[in-house]
Every structure is written in C-alpha cells, then in structure tokens.
Motif scaffolding. Structure first.
Motif, mmCIF file in Angstrom:
data_model
loop_
_atom_site.group_PDB
_atom_site.id
_atom_site.type_symbol
_atom_site.label_atom_id
_atom_site.label_comp_id
_atom_site.label_asym_id
_atom_site.label_seq_id
_atom_site.Cartn_x
_atom_site.Cartn_y
_atom_site.Cartn_z
ATOM 1 N N VAL A 104 -2.771 -2.737 -10.567
ATOM 2 C CA VAL A 104 -2.188 -3.721 -11.474
ATOM 3 C C VAL A 104 -3.096 -3.964 -12.670
ATOM 4 C CG1 VAL A 104 -1.518 -6.148 -11.736
ATOM 5 C CG2 VAL A 104 -0.784 -4.869 -9.714
ATOM 6 N N GLN A 105 -4.384 -4.151 -12.398
ATOM 7 C CA GLN A 105 -5.324 -4.424 -13.486
ATOM 8 C C GLN A 105 -5.388 -3.267 -14.470
ATOM 9 O OE1 GLN A 105 -8.941 -5.317 -11.379
ATOM 10 N NE2 GLN A 105 -8.351 -7.437 -10.930
ATOM 11 N N ASN A 106 -5.455 -2.046 -13.966
ATOM 12 C CA ASN A 106 -5.555 -0.894 -14.859
ATOM 13 C C ASN A 106 -4.267 -0.663 -15.646
ATOM 14 O OD1 ASN A 106 -8.226 -0.147 -14.443
ATOM 15 N ND2 ASN A 106 -7.745 1.112 -12.656
ATOM 16 N N ALA A 107 -3.115 -0.866 -15.014
ATOM 17 C CA ALA A 107 -1.851 -0.716 -15.735
ATOM 18 C C ALA A 107 -1.752 -1.752 -16.852
ATOM 19 C CB ALA A 107 -0.673 -0.852 -14.767
ATOM 20 N N LEU A 108 -2.180 -2.974 -16.572
ATOM 21 C CA LEU A 108 -2.139 -4.021 -17.590
ATOM 22 C C LEU A 108 -3.092 -3.734 -18.742
ATOM 23 C CD1 LEU A 108 -1.814 -7.459 -15.745
ATOM 24 C CD2 LEU A 108 -0.347 -6.567 -17.561
ATOM 25 N N ILE A 109 -4.270 -3.218 -18.441
ATOM 26 C CA ILE A 109 -5.230 -2.868 -19.496
ATOM 27 C C ILE A 109 -4.585 -1.892 -20.478
ATOM 28 C CG2 ILE A 109 -7.336 -1.549 -19.969
ATOM 29 C CD1 ILE A 109 -8.515 -2.810 -17.402
ATOM 30 N N LYS A 110 -3.921 -0.866 -19.942
ATOM 31 C CA LYS A 110 -3.317 0.159 -20.791
ATOM 32 C C LYS A 110 -2.110 -0.381 -21.562
ATOM 33 C CE LYS A 110 -3.269 3.027 -17.199
ATOM 34 N NZ LYS A 110 -3.093 4.236 -16.343
ATOM 35 N N ALA A 111 -1.261 -1.157 -20.888
ATOM 36 C CA ALA A 111 -0.060 -1.681 -21.549
ATOM 37 C C ALA A 111 -0.430 -2.669 -22.652
ATOM 38 C CB ALA A 111 0.849 -2.351 -20.517
ATOM 39 N N ARG A 112 -1.378 -3.550 -22.371
ATOM 40 C CA ARG A 112 -1.774 -4.542 -23.378
ATOM 41 C C ARG A 112 -2.422 -3.885 -24.582
ATOM 42 N NH1 ARG A 112 -4.061 -8.928 -18.968
ATOM 43 N NH2 ARG A 112 -2.249 -10.335 -19.012
ATOM 44 N N ALA A 113 -3.262 -2.875 -24.348
ATOM 45 C CA ALA A 113 -3.912 -2.186 -25.465
ATOM 46 C C ALA A 113 -2.875 -1.516 -26.358
ATOM 47 C CB ALA A 113 -4.907 -1.156 -24.939
ATOM 48 N N LEU A 166 4.384 -3.367 -30.785
ATOM 49 C CA LEU A 166 5.649 -3.157 -30.086
ATOM 50 C C LEU A 166 5.459 -3.409 -28.593
ATOM 51 C CD1 LEU A 166 6.567 0.285 -31.728
ATOM 52 C CD2 LEU A 166 7.638 -1.912 -32.268
ATOM 53 N N ALA A 167 6.565 -3.567 -27.881
ATOM 54 C CA ALA A 167 6.484 -3.641 -26.425
ATOM 55 C C ALA A 167 5.953 -2.302 -25.914
ATOM 56 C CB ALA A 167 7.858 -3.933 -25.836
ATOM 57 N N ALA A 168 5.191 -2.356 -24.832
ATOM 58 C CA ALA A 168 4.572 -1.137 -24.307
ATOM 59 C C ALA A 168 4.666 -1.102 -22.791
ATOM 60 C CB ALA A 168 3.115 -1.054 -24.743
ATOM 61 N N LEU A 169 4.768 0.098 -22.269
ATOM 62 C CA LEU A 169 4.853 0.313 -20.827
ATOM 63 C C LEU A 169 3.743 1.260 -20.393
ATOM 64 C CD1 LEU A 169 6.590 -0.071 -18.186
ATOM 65 C CD2 LEU A 169 7.716 2.076 -18.819
ATOM 66 N N ALA A 170 3.044 0.873 -19.324
ATOM 67 C CA ALA A 170 1.987 1.734 -18.773
ATOM 68 C C ALA A 170 2.169 1.834 -17.276
ATOM 69 C CB ALA A 170 0.610 1.153 -19.086
ATOM 70 N N ASP A 171 1.708 2.924 -16.708
ATOM 71 C CA ASP A 171 1.720 3.028 -15.255
ATOM 72 C C ASP A 171 0.328 3.387 -14.754
ATOM 73 O OD1 ASP A 171 1.635 5.854 -15.851
ATOM 74 O OD2 ASP A 171 2.477 6.235 -13.873
ATOM 75 N N ASP A 172 0.046 2.953 -13.546
ATOM 76 C CA ASP A 172 -1.179 3.364 -12.867
ATOM 77 C C ASP A 172 -0.778 3.673 -11.435
ATOM 78 O OD1 ASP A 172 -4.045 3.727 -13.446
ATOM 79 O OD2 ASP A 172 -4.313 2.436 -11.699
ATOM 80 N N SER A 173 -1.207 4.795 -10.954
ATOM 81 C CA SER A 173 -0.766 5.212 -9.628
ATOM 82 C C SER A 173 -1.881 5.925 -8.892
ATOM 83 C CB SER A 173 0.462 6.128 -9.744
ATOM 84 O OG SER A 173 0.181 7.241 -10.572
ATOM 85 N N GLY A 174 -1.703 6.064 -7.581
ATOM 86 C CA GLY A 174 -2.719 6.727 -6.799
ATOM 87 C C GLY A 174 -2.361 6.779 -5.325
ATOM 88 N N LEU A 175 -3.251 7.396 -4.576
ATOM 89 C CA LEU A 175 -3.078 7.610 -3.143
ATOM 90 C C LEU A 175 -4.023 6.712 -2.362
ATOM 91 C CD1 LEU A 175 -1.897 9.452 -0.805
ATOM 92 C CD2 LEU A 175 -3.952 10.858 -1.131
#
Length: 208
Positions: free
Chosen positions: A53-62, A69-78
């Motif tokens: 969550v923290q990493n996805a938010l860092i990318k989306a906010r930046a 503009l509105a921005a969408l980011a994803d962060d995923s892993g195993l």
C-alpha cells in the motif's frame, strides 16, 4: 462515498510499456485515456515503503502531483507463508543480481531458486502456501486517494514450469489448479490473477 474518476486522461505511474498497454486495455471501456508517467517525463520515485500500500501510494501521488492529473499505480509481489511473508515488497529485489552474480539486471530464475532453497532448508514437510498480492492506488493532485487490494492464493512448486508468464509465475500454482501461472493460457491467468481481483474492485467502485 469514494471520489469517482471522470472521463478524460489518467496517468499510469509506470515507465513500462507492457504494463501501460495491459492497464489501458482494462480501463479503455470506461472512457479513460491512459498516459504513462514515462511518456510525460516524470521521474520514478524511490519506493521506500514497507508495505504494498505504501509503495503504491508513493508512486501514484508522485505521478498525480507531477502531472496535475489523476494517477493510478500498482505494487505487487509474492508472499510465502513459511518465509514469514517474504519476499513481499522485496519481490523484485530478490531478482536483482549482486555485483558477484553477473551483469546488472534481474534474474527471475535466481529469485525463484532463492525461495525454493529457503523452503528446502526448512524440511520436506514445510508449508508451501503462498499468495500473490496486488495493490492499486488511485490518487488525485489535491491529495485524495483510494486503495484497492487483490490477491491470488496458491502453492510454490519446483522445478519451474511453463513459458507464458514472468517473474515467479513458473513456480506459482493457483489454488484449485494443477498448472502454474506460466502454463495457463494468458487470458485464463488474467481472469483469476491478483491484479484482476484488484481491478474488479476498482471498476466496481469507480464505474459501477
């Protein structure tokens, strides 16, 4: 009620053309024109969070702040149960070659081998349960945001099987199947994947 996206442009916080294409295809039916952060010349922020969550938010906010503009980011892993949830947010880091492991870059076979080696150290009866996680962060320039989380449960298999996937797909057998993600037809994998789960939740709330 969560803020909704209008029609128009949405920045996808990525420099990866493949990811942009995949996400654009999912959102195009909803009237959104997707642009990549890379195409706008936006830098990639340091992913310093300790959770998806923290990493996805860092990318989306930046991306939102940099583009207006509105921005969408994803962060995923195993996450592997017997490894206390590792590699988790360090999923890609486990594939990065060290200076003594050859040319710089990612070696996913090496990463899969690290997971298998650690499981084998714990003995033949070790729990091989695992899950892929995906967090989508949607952010607006004024600071408002929304989070959508998806997951796909499964088990770790060895040796790796299949050539259709990427990352850890060749060792991930989704629950209820006997094929790895890398052996499944891509359309079938996308239907049951962690990213599909997260996107279904985003679409239901934003466009439902």
């Amino acid at each position: 009620m969560t803020r909704r996206l209008g029609s128009g442009s949405l920045v996808i916080a990525t420099h990866n053309a493949g990811k942009l294409k995949e996400i654009s295809a999912l959102l195009e039916p909803h009237g959104l024109k997707c642009l990549s952060a890379g195409s706008l010349g936006l830098p990639e922020p340091a992913e310093t969070g300790s959770t998806f969550v923290q990493n996805a938010l860092i990318k989306a906010r930046a991306a939102a702040e940099g583009s207006g503009l509105a921005a969408l980011a994803d962060d995923s892993g195993l996450s592997v149960a017997a490894l206390d949830g590792r590699p988790g947010v360090y999923t890609a880091d486990w594939a990065e070659r060290q200076w003594f492991e050859g040319n710089p870059g990612r070696d996913w076979y090496m990463a899969m081998g690290k997971v298998e080696g650690m499981l084998q150290q714990r003995g033949p009866d070790t729990d091989r349960a695992c899950a892929f996680h995906c967090v989508l962060a949607l952010a607006w320039p004024d600071g408002e945001y929304a989070i959508y989380e998806g997951s796909a449960s499964g088990t770790i298999s060895w040796p790796p099987r299949g050539t259709l996937g990427f990352g850890y797909d060749p060792v991930f057998v989704p629950t209820g199947r006997d094929q790895t993600f890398a052996e499944l037809d891509p359309d079938e994998k996308h239907r049951i994947s962690h990213r599909a789960d997260a996107f279904a939740k985003l679409v239901a709330e934003q466009f439902g």
